[in-house]
Structure formats: structure tokens, C-alpha cells
Design an enzyme around this catalytic site. Structure first.
Site, PDB file in Angstrom:
ATOM      1  CB  CYS A   7     -31.238 -30.641  15.635  1.00 39.84           C
ATOM      2  SG  CYS A   7     -31.688 -30.869  17.357  1.00 39.84           S
ATOM      3  CB  CYS A  79     -32.445 -34.272  18.752  1.00 47.16           C
ATOM      4  SG  CYS A  79     -33.451 -33.984  17.305  1.00 47.16           S
ATOM      5  CB  CYS A  86     -32.831 -38.993   9.473  1.00 50.75           C
ATOM      6  SG  CYS A  86     -31.526 -38.400   8.379  1.00 50.75           S
TER       7      CYS A  86
END
Length: 148
Positions: A7, A79, A86
Site C-alpha cells: 500500500c 491501493c 509498485c
């Protein structure tokens, strides 16, 4: 089986998902991390998880960079921001998934409203990760919803 849940702040949704997934199977190696970790876990996340019988009070937000070199069977973002940002992992990643949820920590309003939203998101996380666990880890074929 190694699972990393990502997240942005690693203070709420990823911590709840981590808690639920670990409670489903204590043989799993589950970690959670943030792309921009908060200073501490959200107290309301701790509270609503306790209501569900899971204690995450000893969890702390961790920077994803701590896990970037490790191999993972699954890297799961919870999220949209973490999904979009990422990082590339240097270790092997078997599957990368996105299972997104609203962020209850960004809400304002009455205590009753905010607590209710934390509970709603907690329950959504529990249900989604139970489905993930059954279908991906246990390989149980789940019925598809034919709802409109």
C-alpha cells in the site's frame, strides 16, 4: 509460500490484509510494506481488527525497499497509488495482483461514520483475501457470481 502486500502508507489496508491472510494460515510467510510508509499503524485499523479477533497492534509500517531483493510468490497491491508506483523487484515475483480498496484513513466526519467505514473496508478486505486464499493458495474452485 511468500506473500507481500503493498500500500502507500502501510498503516491501514495492507496491515489489515496482512493480519487476515496470516490468520487464515500461519504457515504462510506474509509481510506488508508501503511505497511511502507512515510513522505508525493507524489506531482505528488496530481497533477494528481487534473487533474481528485479530491483533495487529505490534505491526509497524515498513518501506518496500526492505523487501525488494527477496523472491515472492505473490506481490499484491491494495491501493491504486501503490499499484501505479509498485517498484520493480530484483528478486523473482511469481504473480503480481491488484486487489484495491477504499482508504478509510482519508475520511472525515463523525466518529460513528469513520468507524463504520473502517469496518466496511475491513470486511471487504477479509472477504477479498479469503477468496484469494481459497482460490490461489488452496486452489479451491469458487463459484462465479451471476449477479447483475
Amino acid at each position: 509460500m511468500k506473500i507481500l502486500i503493498l500500500c502507500t502508507g502501510n498503516s491501514c489496508r495492507s496491515q489489515m490484509a496482512h493480519g487476515f491472510l496470516q490468520s487464515f494460515d500461519d504457515k504462510l510467510y506474509v509481510r506488508s510494506a508501503g511505497t511511502h510508509p507512515a510513522e505508525h499503524i493507524n489506531p482505528m485499523a488496530v481497533s477494528v481488527m481487534k473487533e474481528a479477533g485479530i491483533d495487529i497492534s505490534d505491526h509497524i509500517p515498513v518501506d518496500v525497499e526492505n523487501y525488494i531483493d527477496e523472491p515472492w510468490d505473490y506481490v499484491i497491491t491494495v491501493c491504486s497509488n501503490a499499484d501505479a508506483t509498485c517498484p520493480s523487484f530484483k528478486g523473482r515475483v511469481g504473480k503480481r495482483l491488484h486487489i484495491g480498496f477504499d482508504d478509510p484513513s482519508k475520511l472525515s466526519g463523525t466518529e460513528s461514520y469513520v468507524t463504520g467505514e473502517f469496518r466496511r473496508v475491513r470486511d471487504e478486505i477479509k472477504n477479498a483475501f479469503a477468496r484469494f486464499y481459497l482460490s490461489e493458495i488452496k486452489k479451491v474452485e469458487l463459484p462465479h457470481c451471476t449477479c447483475e
